[in-house]
Design a protein around this motif. Structure first.
Motif, mmCIF file in Angstrom:
data_model
loop_
_atom_site.group_PDB
_atom_site.id
_atom_site.type_symbol
_atom_site.label_atom_id
_atom_site.label_comp_id
_atom_site.label_asym_id
_atom_site.label_seq_id
_atom_site.Cartn_x
_atom_site.Cartn_y
_atom_site.Cartn_z
ATOM 1 N N VAL A 183 0.873 -1.172 0.000
ATOM 2 C CA VAL A 183 0.000 0.000 0.000
ATOM 3 C C VAL A 183 0.908 1.218 0.000
ATOM 4 N N GLU A 184 0.770 2.044 -1.028
ATOM 5 C CA GLU A 184 1.595 3.250 -1.153
ATOM 6 C C GLU A 184 0.945 4.449 -0.492
ATOM 7 N N SER A 185 -0.368 4.597 -0.657
ATOM 8 C CA SER A 185 -1.077 5.721 -0.043
ATOM 9 C C SER A 185 -2.554 5.388 0.097
ATOM 10 N N VAL A 186 -3.174 6.050 1.081
ATOM 11 C CA VAL A 186 -4.597 5.862 1.357
ATOM 12 C C VAL A 186 -5.198 7.217 1.696
ATOM 13 N N ALA A 187 -6.324 7.522 1.083
ATOM 14 C CA ALA A 187 -7.108 8.714 1.410
ATOM 15 C C ALA A 187 -8.568 8.364 1.149
ATOM 16 N N ASP A 188 -9.462 9.220 1.545
ATOM 17 C CA ASP A 188 -10.879 8.975 1.327
ATOM 18 C C ASP A 188 -11.160 8.843 -0.172
ATOM 19 N N GLY A 189 -11.562 7.628 -0.597
ATOM 20 C CA GLY A 189 -11.881 7.393 -2.001
ATOM 21 C C GLY A 189 -10.684 7.210 -2.904
ATOM 22 N N ARG A 190 -9.493 7.153 -2.355
ATOM 23 C CA ARG A 190 -8.275 7.018 -3.161
ATOM 24 C C ARG A 190 -7.290 6.066 -2.483
ATOM 25 N N VAL A 191 -6.783 5.109 -3.262
ATOM 26 C CA VAL A 191 -5.778 4.182 -2.749
ATOM 27 C C VAL A 191 -4.780 3.899 -3.855
ATOM 28 N N SER A 192 -3.518 3.798 -3.474
ATOM 29 C CA SER A 192 -2.447 3.469 -4.408
ATOM 30 C C SER A 192 -1.741 2.212 -3.899
ATOM 31 N N ILE A 193 -1.601 1.223 -4.808
ATOM 32 C CA ILE A 193 -0.983 -0.074 -4.487
ATOM 33 C C ILE A 193 0.131 -0.325 -5.503
ATOM 34 N N SER A 194 1.257 -0.882 -5.049
ATOM 35 C CA SER A 194 2.334 -1.209 -5.987
ATOM 36 C C SER A 194 2.633 -2.708 -5.970
ATOM 37 N N LEU A 195 3.216 -3.149 -7.070
ATOM 38 C CA LEU A 195 3.624 -4.545 -7.252
ATOM 39 C C LEU A 195 4.785 -4.550 -8.229
ATOM 40 N N THR A 196 5.862 -5.230 -7.885
ATOM 41 C CA THR A 196 6.977 -5.382 -8.815
ATOM 42 C C THR A 196 6.824 -6.699 -9.558
ATOM 43 N N VAL A 197 6.882 -6.617 -10.886
ATOM 44 C CA VAL A 197 6.708 -7.790 -11.743
ATOM 45 C C VAL A 197 7.919 -8.709 -11.584
ATOM 46 N N ARG A 198 7.663 -9.938 -11.161
ATOM 47 C CA ARG A 198 8.718 -10.949 -11.045
ATOM 48 C C ARG A 198 8.769 -11.782 -12.324
ATOM 49 N N ALA A 199 9.861 -12.482 -12.525
ATOM 50 C CA ALA A 199 10.015 -13.326 -13.719
ATOM 51 C C ALA A 199 8.900 -14.366 -13.809
ATOM 52 N N ASP A 200 8.445 -14.884 -12.652
ATOM 53 C CA ASP A 200 7.393 -15.902 -12.675
ATOM 54 C C ASP A 200 6.006 -15.312 -12.942
ATOM 55 N N MET A 201 5.928 -13.999 -13.129
ATOM 56 C CA MET A 201 4.672 -13.335 -13.470
ATOM 57 C C MET A 201 4.589 -13.004 -14.961
ATOM 58 N N THR A 202 5.637 -13.374 -15.710
ATOM 59 C CA THR A 202 5.665 -13.030 -17.136
ATOM 60 C C THR A 202 5.094 -14.154 -17.991
ATOM 61 N N ASN A 203 4.633 -13.765 -19.176
ATOM 62 C CA ASN A 203 4.078 -14.719 -20.127
ATOM 63 C C ASN A 203 5.133 -15.118 -21.158
ATOM 64 N N GLY A 204 4.733 -15.804 -22.201
ATOM 65 C CA GLY A 204 5.662 -16.263 -23.235
ATOM 66 C C GLY A 204 6.344 -15.139 -23.999
ATOM 67 N N ALA A 205 5.770 -13.946 -23.962
ATOM 68 C CA ALA A 205 6.375 -12.787 -24.624
ATOM 69 C C ALA A 205 7.372 -12.078 -23.708
ATOM 70 N N GLY A 206 7.506 -12.560 -22.467
ATOM 71 C CA GLY A 206 8.477 -11.982 -21.548
ATOM 72 C C GLY A 206 7.997 -10.737 -20.820
ATOM 73 N N VAL A 207 6.682 -10.505 -20.814
ATOM 74 C CA VAL A 207 6.127 -9.345 -20.109
ATOM 75 C C VAL A 207 5.069 -9.820 -19.118
ATOM 76 N N ALA A 208 4.687 -8.940 -18.212
ATOM 77 C CA ALA A 208 3.698 -9.306 -17.194
ATOM 78 C C ALA A 208 2.441 -9.857 -17.851
ATOM 79 N N HIS A 209 2.015 -11.002 -17.390
ATOM 80 C CA HIS A 209 0.740 -11.562 -17.839
ATOM 81 C C HIS A 209 -0.351 -10.582 -17.428
ATOM 82 N N GLY A 210 -1.337 -10.401 -18.275
ATOM 83 C CA GLY A 210 -2.412 -9.455 -17.999
ATOM 84 C C GLY A 210 -3.124 -9.695 -16.685
ATOM 85 N N ALA A 211 -3.164 -10.944 -16.254
ATOM 86 C CA ALA A 211 -3.840 -11.252 -14.996
ATOM 87 C C ALA A 211 -3.166 -10.557 -13.814
ATOM 88 N N TRP A 212 -1.857 -10.413 -13.850
ATOM 89 C CA TRP A 212 -1.135 -9.749 -12.760
ATOM 90 C C TRP A 212 -1.421 -8.251 -12.760
#
Length: 140
Positions: free
Chosen positions: A26-55
């Motif tokens: 959780v990066e920030s929280v305010a009334d009606g606003r939230v920011s969340i971060s995630l770093t893409v790991r190698a096991d989150m990538t698809n056959g094209a080498g980029v983050a799978h859309g599900a992530w």
């Protein structure tokens, strides 16, 4: 109000096994606003080498859900759409910024922008939430 939304998100986060298992922050929280971060790991990538859309969807949906909770107790997702704009290779830090844009007594419309570490838009997410019933505890 800020303390209330902080407590609401903290309580929700305490119960969110997926959030913790995937290394989101959780990066920030305010009334009606939230920011969340995630770093893409190698096991989150698809056959094209980029983050799978599900992530990408997952981090957007998590920010959506937390933002909804700041405004509507027991909010449930009613619908969600995502549009992908650019790929995110392994190592990319994704930041999903959610904001409530419309609210009625029992519904919310929330927009989420997912950006990469350079600030470029990776995806746009829009979802609707509705009031749900309070969570039931297991009587056993």
């Amino acid at each position: 109000m800020t303390d209330d939304v902080q407590r609401t998100v903290a309580a929700l986060n305490d119960q969110d096994a997926t959030f913790h298992a995937q290394g989101m922050t959780v990066e920030s929280v305010a009334d009606g606003r939230v920011s969340i971060s995630l770093t893409v790991r190698a096991d989150m990538t698809n056959g094209a080498g980029v983050a799978h859309g599900a992530w990408v969807f997952m981090v957007a949906d998590t920010a959506f859900g937390y933002a909804a909770a700041t405004r509507l107790p027991n909010a449930l997702t009613a619908d969600a759409d995502i549009r992908f704009h650019r790929p995110a290779p392994a190592g990319t830090r994704l930041v999903a910024e959610a904001e409530v844009v419309t609210q009625t007594r029992s519904t919310l419309l929330i927009d989420v922008v997912v950006s990469n570490d350079a600030g470029h838009r990776v995806a746009s997410f829009r979802g609707g939430a509705r009031a749900g019933r309070p969570r039931q505890t297991d009587p056993s």
